[in-house]
Write an enzyme that holds these catalytic residues in place. Structure first.
Site, PDB file in Angstrom:
ATOM      1  CB  SER A 153      -4.749  -7.395  58.577  1.00  0.00           C
ATOM      2  OG  SER A 153      -5.343  -8.462  57.888  1.00  0.00           O
ATOM      3  CE1 TYR A 167      -9.003  -8.136  61.927  1.00  0.00           C
ATOM      4  CE2 TYR A 167      -8.377  -8.875  59.943  1.00  0.00           C
ATOM      5  CZ  TYR A 167      -7.873  -8.668  61.028  1.00  0.00           C
ATOM      6  OH  TYR A 167      -6.991  -8.918  61.754  1.00  0.00           O
TER       7      TYR A 167
HETATM    8  N1  LIG Z   1      -3.778 -13.757  63.405  1.00  0.00           N
HETATM    9  C1  LIG Z   1      -3.974 -13.289  62.191  1.00  0.00           C
HETATM   10  O1  LIG Z   1      -4.016 -14.140  61.296  1.00  0.00           O
HETATM   11  C2  LIG Z   1      -3.500 -11.854  62.182  1.00  0.00           C
HETATM   12  C3  LIG Z   1      -3.304 -11.467  60.669  1.00  0.00           C
HETATM   13  C4  LIG Z   1      -3.348 -10.193  60.468  1.00  0.00           C
HETATM   14  C5  LIG Z   1      -3.211  -9.330  61.520  1.00  0.00           C
HETATM   15  N2  LIG Z   1      -3.591  -9.827  62.855  1.00  0.00           N
HETATM   16  C6  LIG Z   1      -3.684  -8.625  63.924  1.00  0.00           C
HETATM   17  O2  LIG Z   1      -2.879  -8.997  65.149  1.00  0.00           O
HETATM   18  C7  LIG Z   1      -3.362  -8.681  66.320  1.00  0.00           C
HETATM   19  C8  LIG Z   1      -3.123  -9.622  67.198  1.00  0.00           C
HETATM   20  O3  LIG Z   1      -3.747 -10.675  66.625  1.00  0.00           O
HETATM   21  P1  LIG Z   1      -3.762 -12.414  67.386  1.00  0.00           P
HETATM   22  O4  LIG Z   1      -4.069 -13.088  66.075  1.00  0.00           O
HETATM   23  O5  LIG Z   1      -2.281 -12.409  68.045  1.00  0.00           O
HETATM   24  O6  LIG Z   1      -4.978 -12.501  68.232  1.00  0.00           O
HETATM   25  P2  LIG Z   1      -5.110 -12.749  69.963  1.00  0.00           P
HETATM   26  O7  LIG Z   1      -6.585 -13.168  69.981  1.00  0.00           O
HETATM   27  O8  LIG Z   1      -4.216 -13.764  70.211  1.00  0.00           O
HETATM   28  O9  LIG Z   1      -4.512 -11.293  70.443  1.00  0.00           O
HETATM   29  C9  LIG Z   1      -5.516 -10.049  70.591  1.00  0.00           C
HETATM   30  C10 LIG Z   1      -5.418  -9.645  71.776  1.00  0.00           C
HETATM   31  O10 LIG Z   1      -6.067  -8.410  71.934  1.00  0.00           O
HETATM   32  C11 LIG Z   1      -6.728  -8.206  73.167  1.00  0.00           C
HETATM   33  N3  LIG Z   1      -7.942  -7.299  73.031  1.00  0.00           N
HETATM   34  C12 LIG Z   1      -9.068  -7.565  72.198  1.00  0.00           C
HETATM   35  N4  LIG Z   1      -9.679  -6.563  72.641  1.00  0.00           N
HETATM   36  C13 LIG Z   1      -9.088  -5.497  73.723  1.00  0.00           C
HETATM   37  C14 LIG Z   1      -9.527  -4.360  74.135  1.00  0.00           C
HETATM   38  N5  LIG Z   1     -10.591  -3.756  74.078  1.00  0.00           N
HETATM   39  N6  LIG Z   1      -8.445  -3.810  75.010  1.00  0.00           N
HETATM   40  C15 LIG Z   1      -7.262  -4.438  75.280  1.00  0.00           C
HETATM   41  N7  LIG Z   1      -7.110  -5.974  74.635  1.00  0.00           N
HETATM   42  C16 LIG Z   1      -7.902  -6.340  73.716  1.00  0.00           C
HETATM   43  C17 LIG Z   1      -7.281  -9.670  73.250  1.00  0.00           C
HETATM   44  O11 LIG Z   1      -7.481  -9.922  74.685  1.00  0.00           O
HETATM   45  C18 LIG Z   1      -5.952 -10.474  72.823  1.00  0.00           C
HETATM   46  O12 LIG Z   1      -5.210 -10.793  73.965  1.00  0.00           O
HETATM   47  C19 LIG Z   1      -4.960  -8.254  65.784  1.00  0.00           C
HETATM   48  O13 LIG Z   1      -4.759  -6.604  65.520  1.00  0.00           O
HETATM   49  C20 LIG Z   1      -5.051  -8.763  64.790  1.00  0.00           C
HETATM   50  O14 LIG Z   1      -6.260  -8.083  63.872  1.00  0.00           O
HETATM   51  C21 LIG Z   1      -3.795 -11.088  63.055  1.00  0.00           C
END
Ligand SMILES: NC(=O)c1ccc[n+]([C@@H]2O[C@H](COP(=O)([O-])OP(=O)(O)OC[C@H]3O[C@@H](n4cnc5c(N)ncnc54)[C@H](O)[C@@H]3O)[C@@H](O)[C@H]2O)c1
Length: 262
Positions: A153, A167
């Site tokens: 991120s 985070y």
């Molecule tokens: N949304 C943003 O702005 C953003 C920005 C930078 C990075 N990210 C990263 O992108 C990735 C996805 O995020 P997103 O926004 O799609 O969120 P999201 O909540 O839609 O997806 C995250 C997924 O991870 C799963 N998860 C959580 N803990 C888990 C575990 N212990 N075992 C298996 N699965 C697990 C959740 O059930 C969910 O399906 C994350 O790593 C997040 O840190 C997101």
């Protein structure tokens, strides 16, 4: 390493015939990456904590004419990851690409941050990245090739006043884990790189979207003037999963509209 001919150079972004595992495959980015890889020719295994939430992604990949499979697996539990990888090997016989998307975010002022919340973020984002890398990395070592894509991120790049003690720390660790694994596994022909997005709107960032003042702080930091879209990450995933990136390892690819440029 063989020199590519023109035909291979032309097809260097193709994922035809490859098999990818996407952790967190039911989430917004997981679903987008899984279907994006499938559009470029890849069969996909999606993993997550409940089967029902994975079915939509499986259906979308299959609708694109590619093989898909959902496997229930908590990324923080090594025994479950070992079992998942064993199943993938039995069914598909190989693993070309691993994308570690599963992650969570919790925001609190540092002085009030519940230690249990801090530990949970570190456990899922750091240990939950390491375990799939460890188990799949061993398979890739045996194969003599593989592509691992972690998800970081922009919060790993610099601090932020919005309560990111856990985070940001966790994604900073993902960056160094990516470089560490790249360094250790280069000799096995395993590329390990990371995609580091700026903010995009998902359940993970809902509270920012709903807070106009906070949202503006985020938008003001992005020179391109908008949040990311899941589709912005697909090109990066295809690139880092394909032979177009064969000589790139240990890199953090910021997909951030210029956020970390200035
Ligand atoms: N949304 C943003 O702005 C953003 C920005 C930078 C990075 N990210 C990263 O992108 C990735 C996805 O995020 P997103 O926004 O799609 O969120 P999201 O909540 O839609 O997806 C995250 C997924 O991870 C799963 N998860 C959580 N803990 C888990 C575990 N212990 N075992 C298996 N699965 C697990 C959740 O059930 C969910 O399906 C994350 O790593 C997040 O840190 C997101």
């Amino acid at each position: 390493m063989e020199i590519m001919n023109n035909e291979q150079l032309k097809n260097m972004f193709s994922l035809e015939g490859k098999l990818a595992i996407v952790t967190g495959g039911a989430g917004s980015l997981g679903e987008g990456v899984a279907t994006g890889l499938a559009l470029h020719g890849c069969d996909v295994v999606v993993t997550g904590r409940t089967k029902e939430t994975l079915d939509k992604t499986v259906a979308e990949v299959e609708a694109l004419g590619k093989k898909a499979m959902a496997i229930v697996c908590d990324v923080t539990k090594e025994d479950q990851v070992i079992e998942m990888v064993q199943k993938v090997k039995e069914v598909f016989g190989k693993i070309d690409i691993l994308v570690t998307v599963a992650g969570i975010a919790k925001r609190h002022p540092a002085e009030d941050f519940p230690v249990d919340d801090f530990r949970q973020v570190i456990d899922i984002n750091v240990t939950g990245t390491f375990i799939p890398c460890k188990i799949v990395g061993a398979v890739m070592k045996e194969q003599g090739y593989g592509k691992i894509i972690t998800v970081s991120s922009v919060r790993a790049f610099a601090g932020h006043p919005g309560g990111y003690a856990a985070y940001g720390t966790s994604k900073g660790a993902v960056n160094l884990l990516t470089k560490q694994l790249a360094t250790e596994w280069a000799k096995y022909n395993i590329n390990v790189n990371s995609i580091a997005p700026t903010i995009f709107w998902t359940p993970l960032t809902q509270e920012v979207l709903e807070d106009e003042k906070l949202k503006k702080i985020f938008m003001d930091r992005i020179p391109m003037g908008r949040a990311a879209l899941v589709q912005d990450m697909v090109g990066a995933a295809v690139f880092l999963g394909s032979s177009a990136s064969d000589f790139i390892t240990g890199q953090i690819l910021y997909v951030d509209g210029g956020c970390t440029a200035g």
